[in-house]
Design an enzyme around this catalytic site. Structure first.
Site, PDB file in Angstrom:
ATOM      1  CG  ASP A 106      -8.180  -0.029   3.403  1.00  0.00           C
ATOM      2  OD1 ASP A 106      -8.955  -0.702   2.895  1.00  0.00           O
ATOM      3  OD2 ASP A 106      -6.980  -0.355   3.023  1.00  0.00           O
TER       4      ASP A 106
ATOM      5  CE  LYS B 103      -4.030  -2.014   2.315  1.00  0.00           C
ATOM      6  NZ  LYS B 103      -4.778  -2.164   3.204  1.00  0.00           N
TER       7      LYS B 103
HETATM    8  P1  NAD Z   1      -0.250  -4.573  11.092  1.00  0.00           P
HETATM    9  O1  NAD Z   1       0.474  -5.673  11.209  1.00  0.00           O
HETATM   10  O2  NAD Z   1       0.176  -3.567   9.860  1.00  0.00           O
HETATM   11  O3  NAD Z   1      -0.462  -3.695  12.176  1.00  0.00           O
HETATM   12  C1  NAD Z   1      -0.870  -4.291  13.588  1.00  0.00           C
HETATM   13  C2  NAD Z   1      -0.252  -3.495  14.839  1.00  0.00           C
HETATM   14  O4  NAD Z   1      -1.106  -3.945  15.953  1.00  0.00           O
HETATM   15  C3  NAD Z   1       0.929  -3.283  14.799  1.00  0.00           C
HETATM   16  O5  NAD Z   1       1.539  -2.017  15.001  1.00  0.00           O
HETATM   17  C4  NAD Z   1       1.350  -3.944  16.208  1.00  0.00           C
HETATM   18  O6  NAD Z   1       2.407  -3.540  16.810  1.00  0.00           O
HETATM   19  C5  NAD Z   1       0.013  -3.766  16.934  1.00  0.00           C
HETATM   20  N1  NAD Z   1      -0.346  -4.811  17.953  1.00  0.00           N
HETATM   21  C6  NAD Z   1      -0.505  -6.151  17.871  1.00  0.00           C
HETATM   22  N2  NAD Z   1      -0.794  -6.832  19.012  1.00  0.00           N
HETATM   23  C7  NAD Z   1      -1.341  -5.833  19.731  1.00  0.00           C
HETATM   24  C8  NAD Z   1      -2.093  -5.883  20.971  1.00  0.00           C
HETATM   25  N3  NAD Z   1      -2.174  -6.815  21.664  1.00  0.00           N
HETATM   26  N4  NAD Z   1      -2.163  -4.235  21.588  1.00  0.00           N
HETATM   27  C9  NAD Z   1      -1.829  -3.122  20.741  1.00  0.00           C
HETATM   28  N5  NAD Z   1      -1.159  -3.333  19.568  1.00  0.00           N
HETATM   29  C10 NAD Z   1      -0.925  -4.614  19.064  1.00  0.00           C
HETATM   30  O7  NAD Z   1      -1.689  -5.382  10.828  1.00  0.00           O
HETATM   31  P2  NAD Z   1      -2.859  -4.419  10.059  1.00  0.00           P
HETATM   32  O8  NAD Z   1      -2.630  -4.698   8.367  1.00  0.00           O
HETATM   33  O9  NAD Z   1      -3.122  -3.198  10.522  1.00  0.00           O
HETATM   34  O10 NAD Z   1      -3.974  -5.490  10.462  1.00  0.00           O
HETATM   35  C11 NAD Z   1      -4.595  -5.739  11.669  1.00  0.00           C
HETATM   36  C12 NAD Z   1      -5.787  -6.320  11.540  1.00  0.00           C
HETATM   37  O11 NAD Z   1      -6.944  -5.493  10.850  1.00  0.00           O
HETATM   38  C13 NAD Z   1      -5.951  -7.716  10.873  1.00  0.00           C
HETATM   39  O12 NAD Z   1      -6.654  -8.537  11.732  1.00  0.00           O
HETATM   40  C14 NAD Z   1      -6.454  -7.625   9.850  1.00  0.00           C
HETATM   41  O13 NAD Z   1      -7.113  -8.701   9.059  1.00  0.00           O
HETATM   42  C15 NAD Z   1      -7.528  -6.318   9.974  1.00  0.00           C
HETATM   43  N6  NAD Z   1      -7.860  -5.661   8.820  1.00  0.00           N
HETATM   44  C16 NAD Z   1      -9.320  -5.510   8.736  1.00  0.00           C
HETATM   45  C17 NAD Z   1      -9.839  -4.901   7.556  1.00  0.00           C
HETATM   46  C18 NAD Z   1     -11.112  -4.867   7.183  1.00  0.00           C
HETATM   47  O14 NAD Z   1     -11.586  -4.380   6.207  1.00  0.00           O
HETATM   48  N7  NAD Z   1     -12.030  -4.915   8.250  1.00  0.00           N
HETATM   49  C19 NAD Z   1      -9.046  -4.334   6.673  1.00  0.00           C
HETATM   50  C20 NAD Z   1      -7.674  -4.586   7.032  1.00  0.00           C
HETATM   51  C21 NAD Z   1      -7.204  -5.045   8.024  1.00  0.00           C
END
Ligand code: NAD
Length: 286
Positions: free
Chosen positions: A111, A75
């Site tokens: 998004d 992205k």
């Molecule tokens: P990512 O890896 O880019 O970011 C995740 C972040 O969460 C990281 O900064 C990490 O340090 C932090 N983190 C992890 N565990 C944590 C906790 N227990 N407490 C606080 N922070 C914590 O991942 P992403 O791409 O941002 O995706 C995150 C989630 O969002 C995934 O489950 C993904 O499936 C979901 N998602 C949903 C949609 C949607 O359309 N609904 C779209 C994109 C991503």
């Protein structure tokens, strides 16, 4: 009667094979009488490193693709290969939809709009005065932009990685001088959540492969709403705990569907039936 324009769309990223987005787009295209083909272009399967996303864009354009959705981990990488970028996507530094028009590539971020539209749909009238965002990764960053667009007055970003939370909060604060935006640490949630009107969970915790809840659910209270962006499963342990605590809730399906709704509209110029796409999505996830 044949469709006036046969659409060819792709999804670029790693591990995109199981994505539900192609099925969602194609079914909606059929419902509008369009010839609409949506393929996954999985970098792993193609043996391409993410840094070659520019080549993929060039090939897709040459092969007659109308548009691409872009997902993890491209992205940000895709930005330098675009001719123009919609303002919010440029400010955020992330694009998830690329349109090929008149020999040029235009970037958008559905998004952001997808979370905002899903929020309005699933939590109408919810107070965004004080919001805590848990997770400052790719998805959390888009959600933060959406929350500010929704009028969040005080947004606190919390991440297990404090530098990430601080960097996102500083970036947002520079662009939204009227909002109060700060970062906080995980151990401050006990102070932050009792004061919050709502919390958005944007970490991978709660996904089928990462079960659990990212914070102590005893901190939830009935005056707050809880939005989870995890959508596999749709009904996460967090949402179950939130309902038990008497909170209004929003599942991750709203964002997932509305990013596709908004992308479909950008690609075709046709307003899709969001309710139909949502019903289809929930059937596929269920
Ligand atoms: P990512 O890896 O880019 O970011 C995740 C972040 O969460 C990281 O900064 C990490 O340090 C932090 N983190 C992890 N565990 C944590 C906790 N227990 N407490 C606080 N922070 C914590 O991942 P992403 O791409 O941002 O995706 C995150 C989630 O969002 C995934 O489950 C993904 O499936 C979901 N998602 C949903 C949609 C949607 O359309 N609904 C779209 C994109 C991503």
């Amino acid at each position: 009667m044949p469709s006036p324009h046969p659409y060819l769309v792709g999804l670029v990223g790693t591990g995109v094979g199981p994505s539900l987005t192609p099925a969602l787009h194609m079914a909606e295209g059929r419902a509008h009488g369009l010839d609409y083909v949506y393929r996954t272009l999985d970098l792993d399967a193609l043996g391409l490193p993410p840094g070659r996303v520019g080549d993929l864009l060039q090939w897709a354009r040459t092969l007659g693709y109308d548009a691409l959705n872009i997902t993890h981990p491209c992205k940000q990488l895709v930005l330098e290969h675009l001719d123009d970028i919609e303002d919010t996507a440029r400010e955020l530094g992330a694009v998830n939809t690329v349109l090929f028009r008149d020999g040029k590539a235009f970037g958008h971020n559905t998004d952001i709009t997808g979370f905002a539209h899903g929020f309005g749909e699933g939590l109408p009238g919810a107070d965004t005065g004080r919001v805590v965002l848990l997770g400052a990764g790719g998805a959390g960053t888009a959600v933060a932009a959406a929350l500010l667009r929704l009028g969040a007055g005080h947004l606190t970003v919390v991440d297990l990685d404090p530098d990430r939370a601080t960097a996102l909060a500083a970036d947002l604060a520079a662009r939204h001088p009227l909002a109060h935006i700060d970062a906080s640490s995980f151990d401050k949630l006990a102070v932050l959540l009792p004061e919050a009107d709502g919390v958005v969970h944007a970490t991978p915790t709660g996904m089928a492969q990462h079960p659990g809840i990212a914070f102590d659910p005893a901190l939830l209270h009935p005056r707050m709403w809880v939005a989870d962006i995890v959508y596999r499963p749709l009904d996460t342990a967090l949402l179950r705990a939130a309902r038990q605590a008497g909170c209004r809730t929003l599942d991750g399906g709203h964002m997932a569907v509305h990013q596709a709704v908004d992308a479909f509209a950008l690609i075709t110029g046709i307003s899709p039936d969001a309710g139909r796409m949502s019903a289809h999505f929930r059937k596929l996830v269920g």
